[in-house]
Design a protein around this motif. Structure first.
Motif, PDB file in Angstrom:
ATOM      1  N   CYS A  32       4.048   9.407   8.308  1.00 45.04           N
ATOM      2  CA  CYS A  32       4.747   8.287   7.587  1.00 45.04           C
ATOM      3  C   CYS A  32       5.858   7.932   8.372  1.00 45.04           C
ATOM      4  O   CYS A  32       6.603   8.779   8.645  1.00 45.04           O
ATOM      5  N   PRO A  33       6.134   6.496   8.277  1.00 43.37           N
ATOM      6  CA  PRO A  33       7.293   6.286   9.237  1.00 43.37           C
ATOM      7  C   PRO A  33       8.494   6.678   8.632  1.00 43.37           C
ATOM      8  O   PRO A  33       9.561   6.497   9.261  1.00 43.37           O
ATOM      9  N   MET A  34       8.666   6.889   7.240  1.00 40.87           N
ATOM     10  CA  MET A  34       9.678   6.870   6.425  1.00 40.87           C
ATOM     11  C   MET A  34      10.023   8.528   6.342  1.00 40.87           C
ATOM     12  O   MET A  34      11.394   8.793   6.427  1.00 40.87           O
ATOM     13  N   CYS A  35       9.354   9.247   5.975  1.00 48.13           N
ATOM     14  CA  CYS A  35       9.351  10.781   5.490  1.00 48.13           C
ATOM     15  C   CYS A  35       8.776  11.584   6.694  1.00 48.13           C
ATOM     16  O   CYS A  35       8.974  12.716   6.536  1.00 48.13           O
ATOM     17  N   THR A  40       0.702  -1.218  -0.080  1.00 47.77           N
ATOM     18  CA  THR A  40       0.061  -0.059   0.083  1.00 47.77           C
ATOM     19  C   THR A  40       0.835   1.148  -0.062  1.00 47.77           C
ATOM     20  O   THR A  40       1.629   1.412   0.824  1.00 47.77           O
ATOM     21  N   ALA A  41       0.725   2.208  -0.976  1.00 41.73           N
ATOM     22  CA  ALA A  41       1.309   3.337  -0.959  1.00 41.73           C
ATOM     23  C   ALA A  41       0.555   4.493  -0.114  1.00 41.73           C
ATOM     24  O   ALA A  41      -0.780   4.652  -0.407  1.00 41.73           O
ATOM     25  N   VAL A  42       1.500   5.241   0.326  1.00 44.14           N
ATOM     26  CA  VAL A  42       0.599   6.555   1.064  1.00 44.14           C
ATOM     27  C   VAL A  42       0.571   7.640   0.210  1.00 44.14           C
ATOM     28  O   VAL A  42       1.205   7.931  -0.676  1.00 44.14           O
ATOM     29  N   ASP A  43      -0.665   7.911   0.224  1.00 43.01           N
ATOM     30  CA  ASP A  43      -1.012   9.268  -0.630  1.00 43.01           C
ATOM     31  C   ASP A  43      -0.197  10.175   0.083  1.00 43.01           C
ATOM     32  O   ASP A  43      -0.196  10.676   0.891  1.00 43.01           O
ATOM     33  N   GLY A  44       0.297  10.967  -1.172  1.00 45.72           N
ATOM     34  CA  GLY A  44       1.126  11.943  -0.872  1.00 45.72           C
ATOM     35  C   GLY A  44       2.600  11.831  -1.311  1.00 45.72           C
ATOM     36  O   GLY A  44       3.107  12.065  -2.192  1.00 45.72           O
ATOM     37  N   CYS A  45       3.145  11.149  -0.316  1.00 48.59           N
ATOM     38  CA  CYS A  45       4.677  10.735  -0.454  1.00 48.59           C
ATOM     39  C   CYS A  45       4.927   9.607  -1.261  1.00 48.59           C
ATOM     40  O   CYS A  45       5.862   9.296  -1.808  1.00 48.59           O
ATOM     41  N   GLY A  46       3.744   8.631  -1.105  1.00 52.12           N
ATOM     42  CA  GLY A  46       4.004   7.304  -2.035  1.00 52.12           C
ATOM     43  C   GLY A  46       5.008   6.301  -1.327  1.00 52.12           C
ATOM     44  O   GLY A  46       5.183   5.243  -2.075  1.00 52.12           O
TER      45      GLY A  46
END
Length: 206
Positions: free
Chosen positions: A46-49, A19-25
């Motif tokens: 988002c845990p990444m960005c 599943t890709a997060v809306d916005g950051c991808g």
């Protein structure tokens, strides 16, 4: 542990329902990122960005192309780590190959029978009508508990700990047992298709 582009940054396993997060991808397992988005945090990130997460993205998700009998992308590791493929023997070596012992033949038969064994699926009752299928990794944990004759086991879903009562075939939150759902074990695609399946792990197919 090596991490690839197919690995979920949260659980570090092969992504299940990517599943890709809306916005950051950024991509995660659906249940992993859903657990973050629907946590008690007022403004989940988002845990990444550290970009914003919209909890609405992970509610009432529909994927009409989802295969309800999908398997774990990590594969079946019950037989241990996979072995490297052996090179095919040359025709000359095939001629010199000695007959296999009866024990070897028996082992091959057992392996063939195991490969034909029906896949076990675990379902939980939906609110209203129909059933949801557990995700394949949770199914492995439940199936292992059943094989070990355990009366209960615990599984984590979206950051929430659930109790699987194998004696009474019920599921409930560990911190709140007053709401319980019926669970059932089915074997093979034919039996699975006899149930009104709403979807898999919170992703609807209807």
């Amino acid at each position: 542990m090596s991490v690839t582009d197919d690995d979920c940054p949260i659980c570090t396993q092969k992504m299940l329902l990517p599943t890709a997060v809306d916005g950051c991808g950024h991509k995660f397992c659906f249940l992993c990122i859903k657990g973050v988005a629907l946590s008690v945090i007022a403004a989940p990130l988002c845990p990444m960005c550290r970009g914003p997460l919209n909890p609405a993205q992970f509610r009432k998700v529909v994927d009409k192309h989802l295969l309800i009998d999908m398997s774990d992308p990590e594969g079946d590791d019950d037989d241990g780590p996979s072995q490297p493929k052996r090179a095919k023997p040359s025709p000359e070596k095939e001629k010199d190959k000695r007959p296999e012992s009866p024990e070897a033949g028996t082992s091959q038969v057992a392996m063939a029978q195991k490969s034909k064994a029906k896949t076990a699926f675990w379902l939980y009752r939906a609110r209203g009508n129909g059933w949801w299928r557990f995700d394949p990794r949770t199914e492995k944990d439940i199936e292992a508990a059943r094989a070990a004759d355990q009366g209960k086991c615990e599984v984590m879903t979206c950051g929430v700990l659930y109790v699987i009562d194998l004696l009474n075939m019920k599921q409930y939150r560990k911190d709140s047992s007053h709401i319980q759902r019926e669970i059932v074990r089915v074997e093979g695609d034919v039996e699975l298709n006899r149930y009104d399946i709403r979807g898999l792990a919170g992703v609807s197919i209807k």
